[in-house]
Design a protein around this motif. Structure first.
Motif, PDB file in Angstrom:
ATOM      1  N   LYS A  15       0.833  -1.193   0.000  1.00 20.31           N
ATOM      2  CA  LYS A  15       0.000   0.000   0.000  1.00 20.31           C
ATOM      3  C   LYS A  15       0.876   1.254   0.000  1.00 20.31           C
ATOM      4  O   LYS A  15       1.920   1.296   0.651  1.00 20.31           O
ATOM      5  CB  LYS A  15      -0.908   0.023   1.237  1.00 20.31           C
ATOM      6  CG  LYS A  15      -1.900  -1.118   1.296  1.00 20.31           C
ATOM      7  CD  LYS A  15      -2.744  -1.027   2.559  1.00 20.31           C
ATOM      8  CE  LYS A  15      -3.738  -2.171   2.620  1.00 20.31           C
ATOM      9  NZ  LYS A  15      -4.554  -2.117   3.862  1.00 20.31           N
ATOM     10  N   GLN A  19      -2.583   5.788   0.699  1.00 20.12           N
ATOM     11  CA  GLN A  19      -3.665   4.848   1.000  1.00 20.12           C
ATOM     12  C   GLN A  19      -3.661   4.463   2.469  1.00 20.12           C
ATOM     13  O   GLN A  19      -4.716   4.353   3.098  1.00 20.12           O
ATOM     14  CB  GLN A  19      -3.537   3.588   0.143  1.00 20.12           C
ATOM     15  CG  GLN A  19      -4.676   2.598   0.338  1.00 20.12           C
ATOM     16  CD  GLN A  19      -4.592   1.440  -0.621  1.00 20.12           C
ATOM     17  OE1 GLN A  19      -3.718   1.418  -1.493  1.00 20.12           O
ATOM     18  NE2 GLN A  19      -5.486   0.490  -0.482  1.00 20.12           N
ATOM     19  N   ARG A  22      -5.214   7.310   4.291  1.00 21.32           N
ATOM     20  CA  ARG A  22      -6.664   7.338   4.121  1.00 21.32           C
ATOM     21  C   ARG A  22      -7.350   6.300   5.005  1.00 21.32           C
ATOM     22  O   ARG A  22      -8.381   6.584   5.626  1.00 21.32           O
ATOM     23  CB  ARG A  22      -7.029   7.081   2.648  1.00 21.32           C
ATOM     24  CG  ARG A  22      -6.951   8.293   1.766  1.00 21.32           C
ATOM     25  CD  ARG A  22      -7.802   8.110   0.518  1.00 21.32           C
ATOM     26  NE  ARG A  22      -7.404   6.907  -0.206  1.00 21.32           N
ATOM     27  CZ  ARG A  22      -6.521   6.892  -1.211  1.00 21.32           C
ATOM     28  NH1 ARG A  22      -5.938   8.018  -1.578  1.00 21.32           N
ATOM     29  NH2 ARG A  22      -6.240   5.771  -1.829  1.00 21.32           N
ATOM     30  N   GLU A  23      -6.797   5.110   5.062  1.00 15.71           N
ATOM     31  CA  GLU A  23      -7.397   4.068   5.893  1.00 15.71           C
ATOM     32  C   GLU A  23      -7.328   4.438   7.375  1.00 15.71           C
ATOM     33  O   GLU A  23      -8.263   4.164   8.134  1.00 15.71           O
ATOM     34  CB  GLU A  23      -6.705   2.739   5.648  1.00 15.71           C
ATOM     35  CG  GLU A  23      -6.961   2.171   4.255  1.00 15.71           C
ATOM     36  CD  GLU A  23      -6.250   0.851   4.041  1.00 15.71           C
ATOM     37  OE1 GLU A  23      -5.464   0.442   4.941  1.00 15.71           O
ATOM     38  OE2 GLU A  23      -6.469   0.222   2.981  1.00 15.71           O
ATOM     39  N   ARG A  24      -6.218   5.060   7.779  1.00 17.12           N
ATOM     40  CA  ARG A  24      -6.093   5.479   9.173  1.00 17.12           C
ATOM     41  C   ARG A  24      -7.130   6.550   9.510  1.00 17.12           C
ATOM     42  O   ARG A  24      -7.786   6.496  10.557  1.00 17.12           O
ATOM     43  CB  ARG A  24      -4.684   6.002   9.443  1.00 17.12           C
ATOM     44  CG  ARG A  24      -4.409   6.341  10.913  1.00 17.12           C
ATOM     45  CD  ARG A  24      -2.994   6.873  11.070  1.00 17.12           C
ATOM     46  NE  ARG A  24      -2.823   8.131  10.364  1.00 17.12           N
ATOM     47  CZ  ARG A  24      -3.180   9.310  10.868  1.00 17.12           C
ATOM     48  NH1 ARG A  24      -3.743   9.380  12.071  1.00 17.12           N
ATOM     49  NH2 ARG A  24      -2.993  10.417  10.173  1.00 17.12           N
ATOM     50  N   ARG A  26      -9.955   6.981   7.973  1.00 17.53           N
ATOM     51  CA  ARG A  26     -11.275   6.366   7.911  1.00 17.53           C
ATOM     52  C   ARG A  26     -11.581   5.626   9.219  1.00 17.53           C
ATOM     53  O   ARG A  26     -12.693   5.702   9.740  1.00 17.53           O
ATOM     54  CB  ARG A  26     -11.349   5.408   6.719  1.00 17.53           C
ATOM     55  CG  ARG A  26     -12.767   4.915   6.430  1.00 17.53           C
ATOM     56  CD  ARG A  26     -12.797   3.981   5.242  1.00 17.53           C
ATOM     57  NE  ARG A  26     -12.339   4.656   4.037  1.00 17.53           N
ATOM     58  CZ  ARG A  26     -11.261   4.318   3.346  1.00 17.53           C
ATOM     59  NH1 ARG A  26     -10.503   3.311   3.747  1.00 17.53           N
ATOM     60  NH2 ARG A  26     -10.926   4.981   2.257  1.00 17.53           N
ATOM     61  N   ARG A  27     -10.588   4.922   9.750  1.00 20.24           N
ATOM     62  CA  ARG A  27     -10.790   4.233  11.033  1.00 20.24           C
ATOM     63  C   ARG A  27     -11.014   5.228  12.159  1.00 20.24           C
ATOM     64  O   ARG A  27     -11.878   5.017  13.025  1.00 20.24           O
ATOM     65  CB  ARG A  27      -9.577   3.343  11.342  1.00 20.24           C
ATOM     66  CG  ARG A  27      -9.485   2.093  10.489  1.00 20.24           C
ATOM     67  CD  ARG A  27      -8.474   1.114  11.068  1.00 20.24           C
ATOM     68  NE  ARG A  27      -7.128   1.686  11.095  1.00 20.24           N
ATOM     69  CZ  ARG A  27      -6.241   1.547  10.114  1.00 20.24           C
ATOM     70  NH1 ARG A  27      -6.573   0.863   9.020  1.00 20.24           N
ATOM     71  NH2 ARG A  27      -5.039   2.084  10.208  1.00 20.24           N
TER      72      ARG A  27
END
Length: 288
Positions: A15, A19, A22-24, A26-27
């Motif tokens: 990743k 990305q 972004r995932e961090r 989002r969580r």
């Protein structure tokens, strides 16, 4: 990551930093939203409890509806009656499915020779959707035995099952009919071009697709059916509501009604959540 996604990921792929970030985020947003929802829910519950307990009539309501001794005393009888509610539901549900499907299929017969069947199906759905379920139970429970016909059932629970089947069969028939009409006409045309008869087309092509599409609304109808089994108490069977009424009549305390209500809630909530899950899954499959 799902297994099918892992299969599509090339070997050695990693990743990117963007990305991962972004995932961090989002969580973190998900955790923050969950925390806000939990705190606001607790505050609303506390506020409602304060409003109830601070009202002038709360002491009398507490003694009349929330008497623990009366709850414990009535619960065994109410629970025994609730088993009859479950029995009525389990017998009526498949009968309703059969009646609903037959009526829906009858309304989709197009040949002129089947006009009487179509007319009867329309009359049936119009009448039993227009008459309140409790009136259907009264009419079947007291009117059917009064006819004196040989073989007429006299068991009150059986009469209640017949009434619920007639009433809910009309609603379920319209659900099935909507599902059948939602299948694109090209599906039928393709099946007929392959040599399938009208019956084979409905059986192998149209009805399977229609049933899958109407599962969520069907489950909603059965959630209502679970509750409406209590209406059978009006003609006398000793189900949960009737058992609660007997205790209330002897003690003039309404806590047994609360016991019956809690049992129905414990039965209907899992079905309601399962219905929501199926509806959400159906939307995901359609890409909505």
């Amino acid at each position: 990551m799902r297994d099918d996604e892992r299969l599509r990921v090339p070997a050695g792929w990693e990743k990117s930093e963007r990305q991962v970030e972004r995932e961090r985020l989002r969580r973190r947003s998900s955790v923050r939203s969950g925390s806000v929802a939990t705190v606001s829910t607790i505050l609303v519950i506390v506020l409602l409890l304060w409003l109830f307990t601070a009202s002038p009539g709360w002491p009398r309501v507490r003694d009349t509806f929330f008497d623990l001794d009366q709850f414990v005393e009535a619960l065994p009888d109410v629970l025994d009656g609730f088993l009859l509610n479950i029995k009525i539901f389990l017998i009526a549900e498949p009968l309703i499915l059969v009646v609903g499907m037959l009526v829906a299929l009858a309304r989709n017969l197009t040949a002129p020779v089947f006009f009487p069947l179509r007319a009867l199906a329309v009359i049936y759905t119009d009448v039993f959707r227009g008459v309140p379920t409790i009136l259907v139970i009264y009419l079947v429970g007291f009117g059917l035995p009064a006819l004196g016909l040989q073989g007429t059932p006299t068991d009150l629970a059986t009469l209640g099952i017949i009434a619920l089947t007639l009433s809910y069969g009309a609603y379920v028939a319209e659900v099935f009919r909507a599902g059948i009409e939602s299948v694109h006409p090209s599906q039928r045309a393709a099946a007929r071009s392959l040599g399938l008869s009208h019956g084979q087309t409905m059986r192998h092509v149209v009805v399977p697709q229609a049933v899958r599409r109407v599962v969520p609304p069907l489950l909603n109808d059965f959630v209502s059916l679970q509750k409406d089994t209590a209406l059978v108490a009006t003609i006398g069977p000793l189900e949960a509501l009737r058992q609660a009424q007997i205790h209330v009549a002897s003690t003039f305390n309404y806590t047994p009604y609360l016991a019956a209500a809690l049992l129905f809630i414990l039965l209907t909530i899992p079905m309601a959540r399962f219905t929501d899950y199926l509806a959400a899954r159906s939307q995901r499959r359609r890409g909505q």
